[in-house]
Design a protein around this motif. Structure first.
Motif, PDB file in Angstrom:
ATOM      1  N   ARG A  44      28.921  26.600  35.698  1.00 52.70           N
ATOM      2  CA  ARG A  44      27.487  26.846  35.861  1.00 52.70           C
ATOM      3  C   ARG A  44      27.055  28.116  35.124  1.00 52.70           C
ATOM      4  NH1 ARG A  44      24.714  27.215  41.873  1.00 52.70           N
ATOM      5  NH2 ARG A  44      22.521  27.232  41.207  1.00 52.70           N
ATOM      6  N   GLU A  79      21.795  28.605  28.134  1.00 52.82           N
ATOM      7  CA  GLU A  79      20.350  28.417  28.332  1.00 52.82           C
ATOM      8  C   GLU A  79      19.573  29.680  27.961  1.00 52.82           C
ATOM      9  OE1 GLU A  79      17.180  27.595  32.005  1.00 52.82           O
ATOM     10  OE2 GLU A  79      19.336  27.365  32.336  1.00 52.82           O
ATOM     11  N   TYR A 137      24.474  28.605  32.054  1.00 51.33           N
ATOM     12  CA  TYR A 137      23.370  29.562  32.183  1.00 51.33           C
ATOM     13  C   TYR A 137      23.303  30.482  30.961  1.00 51.33           C
ATOM     14  CZ  TYR A 137      20.652  33.493  34.034  1.00 51.33           C
ATOM     15  OH  TYR A 137      19.710  34.489  34.213  1.00 51.33           O
TER      16      TYR A 137
END
Length: 235
Positions: free
Chosen positions: A10, A17, A14
């Motif tokens: 995750r 992103e 992130y």
């Protein structure tokens, strides 16, 4: 600390992103290797939402190297303090990391909010970068050193003295009073890059010229004003 497989994946997503890329900034595998080698990834959450993360390594000289950090507005400071707590527990007395010298908000956070000092300027630190934030620009970086043993009180100082260089926008770029140096950067270089790669290149080269010369003379950056002026001095 984030150490489980889904959590690490995750964080990797992130980072990608935030840097606006479909490629890995730090892959899940790399983050696991860092953890296995004694480093740590620390996350910040708003409920179940990941809103910040930072990854660091413990170095042979007893310092910590913060490899990467990203956070929603208002989250960066507590996240950095959590990383400091982890570092101090390991016995670290200082922490180092790099950032783009043209990003004024990061400079103010590092030098004023945290009280770190920018001690080294490196031209094109990473070489070409292909993410959505840095693509098309050279990757010059300032290395900051954060003393974890005590707080430094940054001295806010307004630019003064003779104008010695002019910026790409025609306004003063650098001033000096004979002892200190001030250097201005764009208010929002990310926007400048998106609007004009050529103008961003001109700013890069202009600021680089000031810092390379100043660092060669023993100057370090100790402050950043709200309107984009670095303060450099000899400590």
């Amino acid at each position: 600390m984030i150490s489980d497989v889904p959590g690490i994946a995750r964080v990797a997503a992130y980072y990608a992103e935030v840097w606006e890329t479909t490629q890995d900034v730090l892959s899940t595998e790399t983050l696991h290797c860092i953890r296995h080698a004694g480093g740590a990834t620390i996350g910040a959450f708003d409920g179940d939402e990941l809103v910040g993360a930072t990854t660091g390594l413990f170095c042979p000289d007893g310092s910590v190297y913060s490899m990467i950090a990203a956070a929603r507005s208002g989250v960066g400071h507590p996240l950095k303090l959590a990383q400091k707590d982890w570092a101090v527990e390991l016995g670290a007395r200082s922490m180092r990391w790099t950032y783009d010298p043209l990003v004024a908000r990061n400079a103010r956070f590092n030098l004023v909010k945290l009280g770190a000092v920018a001690v080294e300027y490196t031209v094109d630190f990473y070489g070409p970068m292909r993410d959505g934030v840095n693509d098309g620009d050279e990757s010059d970086r300032l290395t900051v050193r954060w003393d974890l043993t005590g707080a430094r009180e940054p001295r806010e100082s307004l630019p003064a003295g003779e104008v010695v260089r002019t910026a790409p926008d025609g306004e003063p770029l650098a001033r000096t009073d004979g002892e200190r140096i001030w250097c201005r950067v764009p208010h929002d270089v990310v926007r400048v890059r998106k609007e004009s790669a050529e103008l961003a290149r001109q700013w890069r080269e202009a600021v680089r010229g000031v810092f390379v010369e100043a660092c060669a003379q023993g100057y370090v950056a100790t402050s950043m004003s709200r309107d984009g002026w670095y303060g450099l001095e000899r400590l």
